[in-house]
Design a protein around this motif. Structure first.
Motif, PDB file in Angstrom:
ATOM      1  N   HIS A   1       1.039  -1.004   0.454  1.00 52.13           N
ATOM      2  CA  HIS A   1      -0.065  -0.007   0.215  1.00 52.13           C
ATOM      3  C   HIS A   1       1.076   1.169  -0.069  1.00 52.13           C
ATOM      4  O   HIS A   1       1.852   1.350   0.392  1.00 52.13           O
TER       5      HIS A   1
ATOM      6  N   THR B   1       0.771   5.135   1.501  1.00 49.41           N
ATOM      7  CA  THR B   1       0.014   6.235   2.810  1.00 49.41           C
ATOM      8  C   THR B   1       0.189   7.574   2.516  1.00 49.41           C
ATOM      9  O   THR B   1       1.136   7.779   2.426  1.00 49.41           O
TER      10      THR B   1
ATOM     11  N   HIS C   1       4.274   7.379   3.596  1.00 48.73           N
ATOM     12  CA  HIS C   1       5.365   6.272   4.018  1.00 48.73           C
ATOM     13  C   HIS C   1       4.538   5.487   2.343  1.00 48.73           C
ATOM     14  O   HIS C   1       3.701   5.222   1.742  1.00 48.73           O
TER      15      HIS C   1
ATOM     16  N   ALA D   1       5.434   1.203   1.878  1.00 49.02           N
ATOM     17  CA  ALA D   1       4.483  -0.139   1.683  1.00 49.02           C
ATOM     18  C   ALA D   1       4.735  -1.180   1.109  1.00 49.02           C
ATOM     19  O   ALA D   1       4.251  -1.326   0.483  1.00 49.02           O
TER      20      ALA D   1
ATOM     21  N   TYR E   1       8.493  -1.315   9.849  1.00 51.89           N
ATOM     22  CA  TYR E   1       9.021   0.438   9.311  1.00 51.89           C
ATOM     23  C   TYR E   1      10.750   0.063   9.521  1.00 51.89           C
ATOM     24  O   TYR E   1      10.761   0.159  10.844  1.00 51.89           O
TER      25      TYR E   1
ATOM     26  N   GLU F   1       7.708   0.793   4.476  1.00 51.69           N
ATOM     27  CA  GLU F   1       6.834  -0.524   5.606  1.00 51.69           C
ATOM     28  C   GLU F   1       6.985  -1.781   5.209  1.00 51.69           C
ATOM     29  O   GLU F   1       6.770  -2.234   3.581  1.00 51.69           O
TER      30      GLU F   1
HETATM   31 ZN    ZN Z   1       1.023   1.555   6.009  1.00 49.97          ZN
END
Ligand code: ZN
Length: 310
Positions: free
Chosen positions: A10, A12, A219, A221, A257, A267
């Motif tokens: 993902h 974010t 961030h 991921a 993280y 992440e």
């Molecule tokens: Zn995340």
């Protein structure tokens, strides 16, 4: 070199308003809201997740909307462009659609031989759609975007860095292959990933550092299949000298993280248990879900949080 990382899980980012954020990702881009919950560390702020029909890893764009947050200042040390995959031959239709809906920053370009349409998110976020012929992921079609047009998930994320050396080495350690450069951008890709297999680094020596705010990526991921693989990655990173957080339970995945040499927060998230962990797939994203430790705040939060229509 690691082999557990399977592309992006993902992305974010930060936003300035929940309703405008929701409308952009569902009504404009045609994604599904797959979860409406709150920030674990600041439960008076939503955490909104958008993706395909199930919120498959590699399709999930997530936001912390801080009401009236100031915009971030673009610069190096951040993800500059988040790129979604769409079918070949659809960019003209997308451009017409986005223009008619008032989307800003529309611009066409070619990178690594692929056609892309750049556009801004509601807080100036850097996005692009890129045509991909061989992406067999199933798009969400519940918001008036047809199956022939729909976003398949992420194609890539592009970081802006002062230099690509150390972060490039890290990506290679994480299992990415260096595919070379186009202009100031170096491309890395992982085999057998979630579909979101590509990470680019745009090198901008001498550019000012980014300041985080609304429209900034918080961030990036990366996906691993399960907790066992995540622990293998964590150990390998720590053995290499990275400071990695303990494993944190995020209800829909487990997360670790670490800060990368170029300044971007990475992440590593598990594909398990997924977004149907606490609600039926048919009703993903409809109800306000609260992490167990914040469940006692429900009444307060339901009054405090900006209501989201649609
Ligand atoms: Zn995340």
């Amino acid at each position: 070199m690691l082999n557990q990382i399977k592309g992006l899980h993902h992305v974010t980012s930060l936003a300035s308003g929940a309703q405008s954020n929701n409308d952009f990702f569902t009504k404009t881009l045609g994604l599904r809201r797959v979860k409406k919950t709150v920030n674990f560390d600041a439960p008076d702020v939503y955490h909104l997740y958008y993706g395909d029909g199930t919120g498959a890893p590699g399709s999930v764009m997530t936001y912390f909307p801080f009401p009236n947050a100031a915009r971030g200042r673009p610069g190096v040390g951040e993800v500059g462009t988040t790129v979604f995959s769409v079918p070949t031959g659809t960019l003209d239709e997308w451009q017409t659609r986005l223009a008619s809906l008032g989307v800003q920053g529309l611009d066409r370009e070619t990178l690594f031989g692929e056609n892309r349409l750049k556009f801004d998110g509601p807080d100036g976020d850097g996005f692009a759609l890129v045509e991909q012929a061989d992406d067999d992921r199933t798009p969400w079609t519940g918001n008036g975007v047809s199956e022939d047009l729909g976003i398949r998930g992420f194609h890539s994320a592009s970081m802006r860095l002062a230099d690509d050396g150390a972060t490039g080495e890290l990506l290679k350690f994480m299992g990415y292959e260096d595919l070379g450069t186009d202009g100031d951008t170096r491309r890395f890709a992982v085999a057998d990933g979630t579909g979101a297999n590509t990470v680019d680094i745009q090198t901008l020596p001498g550019a000012a550092h980014a300041a985080q705010g609304a429209g900034s990526v918080h961030h990036l991921a990366f996906a691993v299949e399960n907790r066992e693989k995540q622990l293998e990655v964590r150990k390998a990173l720590m053995d290499t000298g990275y400071q990695v957080t303990p494993v944190i339970d995020r209800d829909y995945f487990w997360a670790i993280y670490f800060r990368t040499p170029g300044g971007v927060l990475f992440e590593v998230a598990t594909n398990e248990p997924g977004f149907d962990a606490d609600e039926d797939t048919a009703h993903l994203g409809e109800a306000l879900k609260l992490p167990t430790q914040h469940a006692h705040l429900r009444e307060k939060l339901e009054q405090y949080l900006e209501p989201i229509e649609g």
